[in-house]
Design a protein around this motif. Structure first.
Motif, PDB file in Angstrom:
ATOM      1  N   UNK A   1       4.615  -0.559 -10.466  1.00 34.60           N
ATOM      2  CA  UNK A   1       6.053   0.164 -10.274  1.00 34.60           C
ATOM      3  C   UNK A   1       6.705   0.407 -11.314  1.00 34.60           C
ATOM      4  N   UNK A   2       6.675  -0.461 -12.579  1.00 35.16           N
ATOM      5  CA  UNK A   2       7.204   0.083 -13.764  1.00 35.16           C
ATOM      6  C   UNK A   2       6.714   1.274 -14.255  1.00 35.16           C
ATOM      7  N   UNK A   3       5.155   1.413 -14.251  1.00 32.12           N
ATOM      8  CA  UNK A   3       4.580   2.658 -14.699  1.00 32.12           C
ATOM      9  C   UNK A   3       5.033   3.571 -13.759  1.00 32.12           C
ATOM     10  N   UNK A   4       5.375   3.443 -12.391  1.00 33.35           N
ATOM     11  CA  UNK A   4       5.718   4.680 -11.546  1.00 33.35           C
ATOM     12  C   UNK A   4       7.266   5.113 -11.970  1.00 33.35           C
TER      13      UNK A   4
ATOM     14  N   UNK B   1     -12.579   7.944 -11.841  1.00 28.72           N
ATOM     15  CA  UNK B   1     -11.236   7.095 -11.871  1.00 28.72           C
ATOM     16  C   UNK B   1     -10.026   7.750 -12.209  1.00 28.72           C
ATOM     17  N   UNK B   2     -10.375   8.451 -13.546  1.00 32.41           N
ATOM     18  CA  UNK B   2      -9.307   9.152 -14.237  1.00 32.41           C
ATOM     19  C   UNK B   2      -8.738  10.272 -13.247  1.00 32.41           C
ATOM     20  N   UNK B   3      -9.455  10.967 -12.410  1.00 32.45           N
ATOM     21  CA  UNK B   3      -8.977  11.585 -11.487  1.00 32.45           C
ATOM     22  C   UNK B   3      -8.019  11.405 -10.507  1.00 32.45           C
ATOM     23  N   UNK B   4      -8.474  10.280  -9.897  1.00 32.64           N
ATOM     24  CA  UNK B   4      -7.807   9.519  -8.822  1.00 32.64           C
ATOM     25  C   UNK B   4      -6.577   9.015  -9.360  1.00 32.64           C
ATOM     26  N   UNK B   5      -6.513   8.543 -10.579  1.00 33.55           N
ATOM     27  CA  UNK B   5      -5.179   8.115 -11.207  1.00 33.55           C
ATOM     28  C   UNK B   5      -4.238   9.244 -11.316  1.00 33.55           C
ATOM     29  N   UNK B   6      -4.874  10.325 -11.816  1.00 31.74           N
ATOM     30  CA  UNK B   6      -3.951  11.561 -11.946  1.00 31.74           C
ATOM     31  C   UNK B   6      -3.300  12.006 -10.705  1.00 31.74           C
ATOM     32  N   UNK B   7      -4.467  12.022  -9.745  1.00 32.81           N
ATOM     33  CA  UNK B   7      -3.635  12.549  -8.375  1.00 32.81           C
ATOM     34  C   UNK B   7      -2.688  11.514  -7.846  1.00 32.81           C
ATOM     35  N   UNK B   8      -3.011  10.277  -7.902  1.00 30.50           N
ATOM     36  CA  UNK B   8      -1.906   9.330  -7.577  1.00 30.50           C
ATOM     37  C   UNK B   8      -0.552   9.367  -8.013  1.00 30.50           C
ATOM     38  N   UNK B   9      -0.696   9.585  -9.772  1.00 31.58           N
ATOM     39  CA  UNK B   9       0.648   9.896 -10.535  1.00 31.58           C
ATOM     40  C   UNK B   9       1.283  11.217 -10.045  1.00 31.58           C
ATOM     41  N   UNK B  10       0.594  12.133  -9.799  1.00 32.70           N
ATOM     42  CA  UNK B  10       1.227  13.437  -9.346  1.00 32.70           C
ATOM     43  C   UNK B  10       1.809  13.189  -8.090  1.00 32.70           C
TER      44      UNK B  10
ATOM     45  N   UNK C   1      14.215   4.706  -5.321  1.00 32.09           N
ATOM     46  CA  UNK C   1      13.259   4.056  -4.460  1.00 32.09           C
ATOM     47  C   UNK C   1      12.544   3.062  -5.475  1.00 32.09           C
ATOM     48  N   UNK C   2      11.905   3.676  -6.370  1.00 32.42           N
ATOM     49  CA  UNK C   2      11.187   2.859  -7.471  1.00 32.42           C
ATOM     50  C   UNK C   2      12.115   1.378  -7.918  1.00 32.42           C
ATOM     51  N   UNK C   3      13.137   1.817  -8.369  1.00 37.07           N
ATOM     52  CA  UNK C   3      13.905   0.859  -8.905  1.00 37.07           C
ATOM     53  C   UNK C   3      14.408  -0.086  -8.106  1.00 37.07           C
TER      54      UNK C   3
END
Length: 236
Positions: free
Chosen positions: A95-98, A24-33, A43-45
């Motif tokens: 989105x706020x995290x992104x 799970x941690x790896x998936x989150x890190x990959x998504x964040x990267x 875009x995010x805003x």
């Protein structure tokens, strides 16, 4: 008395939980990267603003609703008052995290760019302190056409045709070497210098057959269209 659990089974469950957490941690890190590499703050805003506008618009309607609520209105009433359903609330949180991720990545890229520019500036200053360094700078700065078409060109004193300090670049724009222009795109090598120009091209492995548009001695030859990128690139 309850039967004691097999220690091996306990260990396996524990290891399984650790593996699931790690995945799970790896998936989150990959998504964040991926977000950091592909998304922009704008875009995010924009997505956040769209959801917040929806929340404010529909939230006010629910709060200002007169009379009682039917069963559908009572369902997830706390979320409906926000104007968003549970999926949209989760998306807004994500989105706020992104936005934080992308903002941090943008600042990091800007810092790296400034560092590269600083290093390049230092390298440039170091080059300017040596004859070979200055020669290399001029080779990168001036094309062959620009050198030989420059009104400042001198085979011995100024082989790169560089303008004197405080003077603009100036080029011949006709074969006779009489008319001039400040636009490098209109530069033309005068006839009296074309033998030297041809000799320099041969040293570099370039020949007349490379081009057939009749503008061999002009800066039009010095640039070639790149249809795939929509840009222009140097040929020599």
């Amino acid at each position: 008395m309850a039967k004691s659990e097999n220690p091996i089974d306990i260990y396996r469950r524990h290891q399984r939980k650790k593996e699931l957490k790690k995945n799970k941690t790896s998936r989150i890190q990959a998504r964040d990267a991926k977000v950091a590499a592909t998304r922009t703050v704008e875009e995010v805003q924009a997505e956040i603003s769209a959801l917040e506008r929806r929340r404010d618009r529909f939230g006010k309607k629910v709060d200002g609703h007169a009379g009682g609520h039917d069963d559908d209105d009572r369902h997830n009433d706390s979320e409906r008052k926000e104007g968003l359903d549970s999926a949209q609330i989760k998306k807004l949180e994500r989105l706020r995290k992104e936005l934080k991720i992308v903002t941090a990545a943008t600042k990091e890229r800007q810092a790296q760019l400034e560092q590269r520019q600083l290093e390049e500036h230092k390298e440039l200053l170091a080059k300017q302190k040596t004859v070979e360094g200055v020669k290399k700078i001029n080779e990168e700065k001036y094309s062959l056409v620009q050198r030989f078409a420059s009104v400042y060109y001198d085979e011995n004193m100024n082989p790169f045709g560089a303008p004197p300090p405080g003077q603009p670049s100036l080029y011949y724009c006709d074969e006779e070497g009489k008319a001039t222009t400040r636009d490098a795109r209109g530069a033309v090598v005068p006839k009296r210098l074309r033998d030297k120009f041809d000799g320099e091209r041969k040293k570099r492995g370039l020949d007349k057959e490379t081009f057939s548009d009749g503008n061999y001695y002009g800066c039009a030859d010095n640039m070639a269209s790149d249809p795939s990128a929509g840009k222009r690139r140097r040929l020599w």
